[in-house]
Design a protein around this motif. Structure first.
Motif, short mmCIF file in Angstrom:
data_model
loop_
_atom_site.label_atom_id
_atom_site.label_comp_id
_atom_site.label_asym_id
_atom_site.label_seq_id
_atom_site.Cartn_x
_atom_site.Cartn_y
_atom_site.Cartn_z
N LEU A 226 -32.83 116.81 0.74
CA LEU A 226 -33.75 115.40 -0.11
C LEU A 226 -32.66 114.47 -0.41
O LEU A 226 -32.55 113.19 0.12
N ARG A 227 -31.38 115.07 -0.29
CA ARG A 227 -30.38 113.62 -1.15
C ARG A 227 -29.92 112.95 0.33
O ARG A 227 -29.60 111.25 0.02
N ALA A 228 -29.58 114.01 1.56
CA ALA A 228 -29.48 112.71 2.59
C ALA A 228 -31.16 112.16 3.37
O ALA A 228 -30.88 111.10 3.24
N LEU A 229 -31.81 112.12 2.37
CA LEU A 229 -33.17 111.48 3.09
C LEU A 229 -33.07 110.28 2.38
O LEU A 229 -33.25 109.01 2.27
N MET A 230 -32.95 110.85 0.61
CA MET A 230 -32.63 109.37 0.08
C MET A 230 -31.43 108.67 0.11
O MET A 230 -32.12 106.95 0.27
N LYS A 231 -30.55 109.18 0.57
CA LYS A 231 -29.16 107.65 0.68
C LYS A 231 -29.38 107.10 1.98
O LYS A 231 -29.71 106.18 2.04
N ASN A 232 -30.02 107.76 3.00
CA ASN A 232 -30.30 107.42 4.46
C ASN A 232 -31.51 106.57 5.05
O ASN A 232 -31.45 105.33 5.09
N GLU A 233 -32.17 107.56 4.17
CA GLU A 233 -33.96 106.34 4.95
C GLU A 233 -34.46 105.24 3.30
O GLU A 233 -35.09 104.55 3.49
N LYS A 234 -34.25 105.58 1.92
CA LYS A 234 -34.37 105.42 1.01
C LYS A 234 -36.24 105.18 1.30
O LYS A 234 -36.52 103.57 0.99
N PRO A 235 -37.01 106.09 0.72
CA PRO A 235 -38.65 106.36 1.13
C PRO A 235 -38.37 105.96 -0.92
O PRO A 235 -39.85 105.07 -0.45
N TYR A 236 -38.26 105.87 -1.62
CA TYR A 236 -38.24 104.86 -2.53
C TYR A 236 -38.30 103.79 -2.72
O TYR A 236 -39.30 102.94 -3.82
N LEU A 237 -38.52 102.60 -1.64
CA LEU A 237 -38.15 101.51 -1.95
C LEU A 237 -39.86 101.29 -1.17
O LEU A 237 -40.46 99.89 -1.15
N ASN A 238 -41.19 101.85 -0.95
CA ASN A 238 -42.27 102.01 -1.12
C ASN A 238 -41.74 102.05 -2.43
O ASN A 238 -42.76 103.66 -2.71
N SER A 239 -42.67 101.37 -2.99
CA SER A 239 -43.70 101.44 -4.37
C SER A 239 -44.98 102.09 -4.53
O SER A 239 -45.05 102.46 -5.50
N ASP A 240 -45.28 102.75 -3.15
CA ASP A 240 -46.45 104.02 -3.41
C ASP A 240 -45.94 105.05 -3.06
O ASP A 240 -47.09 106.54 -2.98
N LEU A 241 -44.49 105.49 -3.16
CA LEU A 241 -44.30 106.81 -2.65
C LEU A 241 -44.71 108.11 -3.99
O LEU A 241 -44.91 107.93 -4.91
N THR A 242 -45.36 108.76 -3.23
CA THR A 242 -46.05 109.85 -4.44
C THR A 242 -45.15 111.20 -3.85
O THR A 242 -44.89 111.07 -2.63
N LEU A 243 -45.05 112.62 -4.66
CA LEU A 243 -44.78 113.97 -3.90
C LEU A 243 -45.02 114.40 -2.86
O LEU A 243 -44.22 114.75 -1.94
N GLN A 244 -46.09 114.00 -2.65
CA GLN A 244 -46.66 114.39 -1.07
C GLN A 244 -46.28 113.62 -0.56
O GLN A 244 -46.13 114.71 1.25
N LYS A 245 -45.84 112.51 -0.08
CA LYS A 245 -45.32 111.84 1.08
C LYS A 245 -44.27 111.96 1.23
O LYS A 245 -43.46 112.11 2.12
N LEU A 246 -43.84 112.03 -0.04
CA LEU A 246 -42.17 112.67 0.54
C LEU A 246 -41.93 114.09 0.46
O LEU A 246 -40.82 114.09 1.36
N ALA A 247 -43.13 114.62 0.36
CA ALA A 247 -42.82 116.48 0.99
C ALA A 247 -42.64 116.36 2.71
O ALA A 247 -42.13 117.09 3.11
N GLU A 248 -44.22 115.11 2.67
CA GLU A 248 -44.30 115.05 4.09
C GLU A 248 -43.51 114.83 5.13
O GLU A 248 -42.60 115.09 6.42
#
Length: 333
Positions: A226-248
């Protein structure tokens, strides 16, 4: 709407003296008050629960209504003349006030539990969504507050009447008017909401994790992923990010992801994602082009949906507003 209309009509019948010509209408609308609070409670519950079904157990909420019907039954079965004699008696007046007192206490209890449902649902939203701007709970909270004010007004009026202060005429006009405004406003504002609560698939039930199949070894493995994903791909920049999308993104279940964030990081999903967004905003402010970016531009680039949510999150995690942080950064440079 039907119940509130019957309650209001009861006030009108008494106010204009129609009960004197139609004694069989006396006391009917007053029993309906026991329906108003439970129905509002179940309405809010239906909005906040996935696949809400009105089960047989839920009909127990209407027990006070049926008990009052049974209590009033001997009165209802009387002829018109006897009803009027009983109606104008001191004992009937006293009993009526006691019933209103019980109904007021009953309504207070339901408003308390309705408020509790909304609060729990707000927490549930924060465990599954990173932005809550589209989720408008303000109108339902306002409705609860409005009903609470009406209940307090009834309690105060009842107290004054008990002490011999004659305000019956004011009471019979203001209370039904307030109920009318509350019901109409609730229906009108409710229909205008594009999204009051998140789509069902975006809400995961917040459950305890005692029966979870996730081991500590798996949890820490997923946490690193999870930490690697948040650091490298920065999915949090998507303002509509949800738990479901991050889990996918991580190819793990929502339940396990929620457990990792809650148990291993001691955060809810909302705060977890917004902390990354705040760090991104701080990076943008201190970058070479930081002095050229407006606060709103940084807000949007960091993944926030609105300036108000940006200000709230930024101050929560840094103790400063974005504007203060930017000004301090410019002075230091």
């Amino acid at each position: 709407m039907i119940v509130s209309s019957l309650i209001i009509s009861g006030f009108g019948i008494t106010k204009f003296g129609l009960h004197l010509n139609m004694p069989h209408l006396i006391g009917i609308s007053s029993t309906m008050i026991f329906l108003l609070s439970p129905m509002f409670y179940l309405y809010v519950k239906a909005l906040t629960m996935d696949n809400f079904i009105l089960s047989a157990k839920m009909y127990l909420h209407f027990t006070p209504f049926f008990l009052l019907i049974l209590y009033m039954l001997p009165f209802y079965l009387q002829d018109s003349e006897t009803k009027l004699v009983i109606y104008f008696s001191e004992s009937f007046s006293f009993e009526h006030r006691i019933i209103i007192l019980i109904q007021t206490f009953h309504a207070f209890i339901y408003m308390y539990f309705t408020r509790k449902i909304v609060k729990q649902h707000a927490e549930k939203i924060k465990n599954s969504m990173s932005s809550t701007e589209r989720i408008n709970l303000i109108w339902i909270k306002t409705s609860i507050n409005f009903f609470t004010v009406i209940i307090c007004s009834v309690a105060l009026s009842l107290g004054l009447i008990f002490f011999g202060i004659k305000i019956q005429s004011i009471y019979s006009e203001l209370i039904p008017a307030a109920i009318s405004v509350a019901i109409v406003s609730l229906g009108f504002i409710g229909l205008r909401q594009p999204i009051v609560f998140p789509p069902e698939q975006e809400i995961s039930q917040v459950k305890k994790y005692e029966k979870s199949t996730l081991t500590d070894e798996q949890a820490y493995e997923y946490l690193e992923k999870l930490r690697a994903l948040m650091k490298n791909e920065k999915p949090y920049l998507n303002s509509d990010l949800t738990l479901q999308k991050l889990a996918e993104h991580l190819t793990i279940s929502q339940h396990h992801l929620s457990q990792i964030i809650n148990d291993k990081m001691n955060q809810n999903f909302f705060d977890f994602v917004n902390l990354y967004r705040v760090e991104e905003a701080k990076f943008l402010f201190t970058s070479p082009r930081g002095k050229l970016l407006t606060v709103l531009a940084v807000c949007e680039e960091a993944g926030f949906n609105s300036k108000s949510s940006f200000n709230s999150a930024f101050k929560k995690h840094t103790g400063k507003t974005p504007t203060q942080f930017k000004q301090e950064t410019l002075r230091e440079n």
